[in-house]
Design an enzyme around this catalytic site. Structure first.
Site, PDB file in Angstrom:
ATOM      1  N   LYS A  43       0.841  -1.205   0.000  1.00  0.00           N
ATOM      2  CA  LYS A  43       0.000   0.000   0.000  1.00  0.00           C
ATOM      3  C   LYS A  43       0.875   1.255   0.000  1.00  0.00           C
ATOM      4  CE  LYS A  43      -0.261  -0.257   5.023  1.00  0.00           C
ATOM      5  NZ  LYS A  43      -0.998  -0.911   6.136  1.00  0.00           N
ATOM      6  N   TYR A 262      17.950  29.045  11.373  1.00  0.00           N
ATOM      7  CA  TYR A 262      16.776  29.844  11.769  1.00  0.00           C
ATOM      8  C   TYR A 262      16.535  29.755  13.262  1.00  0.00           C
ATOM      9  CZ  TYR A 262      15.074  30.487   6.952  1.00  0.00           C
ATOM     10  OH  TYR A 262      14.923  30.846   5.655  1.00  0.00           O
TER      11      TYR A 262
HETATM   12  C1  LIG Z   1      -0.313  -1.952   6.751  1.00  0.00           C
HETATM   13  C2  LIG Z   1      -0.937  -3.215   7.145  1.00  0.00           C
HETATM   14  C3  LIG Z   1      -0.175  -4.388   7.242  1.00  0.00           C
HETATM   15  C4  LIG Z   1       1.332  -4.394   7.171  1.00  0.00           C
HETATM   16  O1  LIG Z   1       1.814  -3.901   8.382  1.00  0.00           O
HETATM   17  P1  LIG Z   1       3.403  -3.790   8.688  1.00  0.00           P
HETATM   18  O2  LIG Z   1       3.439  -3.318  10.078  1.00  0.00           O
HETATM   19  O3  LIG Z   1       3.909  -2.764   7.729  1.00  0.00           O
HETATM   20  O4  LIG Z   1       3.995  -5.113   8.464  1.00  0.00           O
HETATM   21  C5  LIG Z   1      -0.848  -5.575   7.468  1.00  0.00           C
HETATM   22  N1  LIG Z   1      -2.198  -5.601   7.617  1.00  0.00           N
HETATM   23  C6  LIG Z   1      -2.957  -4.481   7.564  1.00  0.00           C
HETATM   24  C7  LIG Z   1      -4.429  -4.578   7.758  1.00  0.00           C
HETATM   25  C8  LIG Z   1      -2.357  -3.251   7.340  1.00  0.00           C
HETATM   26  O5  LIG Z   1      -3.086  -2.140   7.305  1.00  0.00           O
END
Ligand SMILES: *Cc1c(COP(=O)(O)O)cnc(C)c1O
Length: 376
Positions: A43, A262
């Site tokens: 994702k 800054y």
């Molecule tokens: C993002 C996600 C994962 C992967 O999680 P990681 O901590 O990156 O391994 C797995 N299952 C769901 C439902 C997620 O949203």
């Protein structure tokens, strides 16, 4: 005239993504969970590293199951990988079931409304298009409530529909001794008992690496594929994936008592040499990585040696204390390692008070992007 296009570096830096390391990490995770299908979570554009490039490298290594966030990512992945099994974590976007069916995307159905819409579509089409059901076992994010189990079962019995998978997600997997892992696992087991013939999936990277009791039939690692630390307080056994280097624009000497950057809130405690590197918050490099007299910021590396960031991060530049490199220290044009073998995404995340996931998904700066390995 010089050929400008041939010149090595006119942008702010070089981001190199090691697809071989991602493939190696997937294979290592696959080994930890024998007899279980190892999916890949890609994702957010493959955690910022490139959905298509990352997914193709993973498929070449043997991954067949992929999780994206939304149908748009699903369609992109379908084009890249015609044979992959693709789940959409966000679920079913309203009135788009036909798009999912055509592209063979499987929604992770997270609510009664989603399940009703999907079942109505399947009934209307006379075809049981695959999907997954997601139960929330304790994080109040997406998913059916525990109390929805009997309603869900009724819907399935009424239509004769069988989902591909039942899943849930751990809230505290990164802390394996956290009590919540046990309660979530127990809730998940009690849900699975209602669906004896359907495969289950609970574990993200941390859940997978934390305990084999979390494995069920399919594991869903994300961050660990990309070299991030899944479990806090443990040595990260996976290969680093991302290298980010930016050039030094200028090196200058400054005196004790002078301030840097800054706000003037970093005061030099000794006569110092400062290197200005071409990276800033305009590149997604967090301002929280800066430092003040009373607060340490992140460290970066030059020639394999760590050096602290001094003062606030500007939009396009970051100041680094290179005094300890001595008179033959770094010069303009030399590269600073922002991420790489000496500076992990979690080092940068820790210094900024965030997580490696956010470091990765912010790598959209003015970098030239290159891939190592993969198809080539
Ligand atoms: C993002 C996600 C994962 C992967 O999680 P990681 O901590 O990156 O391994 C797995 N299952 C769901 C439902 C997620 O949203």
């Amino acid at each position: 005239m010089t050929d400008i296009s041939a010149s090595s570096l006119l942008s702010s830096g070089q981001l190199t993504i090691d697809l071989n390391a991602i493939a190696r990490n997937w294979a290592a995770l696959d080994k930890i969970s024998p007899g279980t299908l190892t999916a890949a979570v890609v994702k957010a554009n493959g955690y910022g590293l490139g959905l298509e490039e990352v997914s193709k490298a993973l498929a070449k290594e043997g991954a067949q199951f992929f999780f994206v966030a939304n149908p748009e990512e699903g369609l992109r992945l379908r084009t890249a990988l015609p044979a992959a099994h693709i789940f959409v974590l966000g679920g079913l976007w309203p009135r788009t079931a036909e798009i999912y069916a055509q592209a063979r995307l499987m929604p992770v159905l997270n609510s009664m409304a989603m399940l009703e819409e999907w079942l109505a579509f399947c009934v209307e089409q006379g075809e049981a298009y695959p999907s997954s059901l997601h139960f929330d076992t304790g994080m109040n994010r997406l998913g059916f409530r525990l109390s929805d189990v009997s309603w869900v079962r009724q819907q399935l019995e009424k239509t004769g529909y069988q989902p591909q998978m039942i899943m849930s997600h751990l809230a505290c997997g990164d802390q394996p001794t956290h009590e919540k892992n046990r309660t979530q696992l127990a809730f998940f087991q009690s849900i699975m008992a209602h669906f004896p013939d359907i495969p289950g999936s609970l574990a993200n990277s941390a859940g997978l690496m934390g305990s084999k009791h979390n494995h069920f039939q399919l594991v869903r690692p994300g961050i660990a594929l990309y070299g991030g630390r899944a479990i806090s307080g443990r040595t990260n056994p996976l290969s680093h994936v991302v290298n980010l280097e930016v050039p030094i624009l200028q090196v200058r000497d400054a005196k004790t008592g002078e301030s840097v950057g800054y706000g003037g809130d970093y005061t030099l405690q000794r006569d110092s040499r400062i290197a200005l590197a071409a990276i800033g918050y305009g590149d997604g490099f967090f301002r929280a990585n800066g430092s003040s007299t009373n607060h340490m910021g992140a460290r970066v590396a030059i020639n394999g040696k760590l050096a602290p960031i001094v003062g606030r991060i500007s939009m396009d530049t970051t100041a680094i204390d290179v005094t300890d490199f001595g008179p033959n220290g770094p010069v303009p044009g030399e590269m600073v390692e922002i991420l790489g073998p000496n500076v992990s995404i979690d080092d940068i995340a820790d210094a900024a008070g965030t997580i490696g996931y956010e470091v990765l998904t912010n790598l959209h700066g003015r970098y030239r992007r290159a891939y190592v390995g993969g198809e080539a």
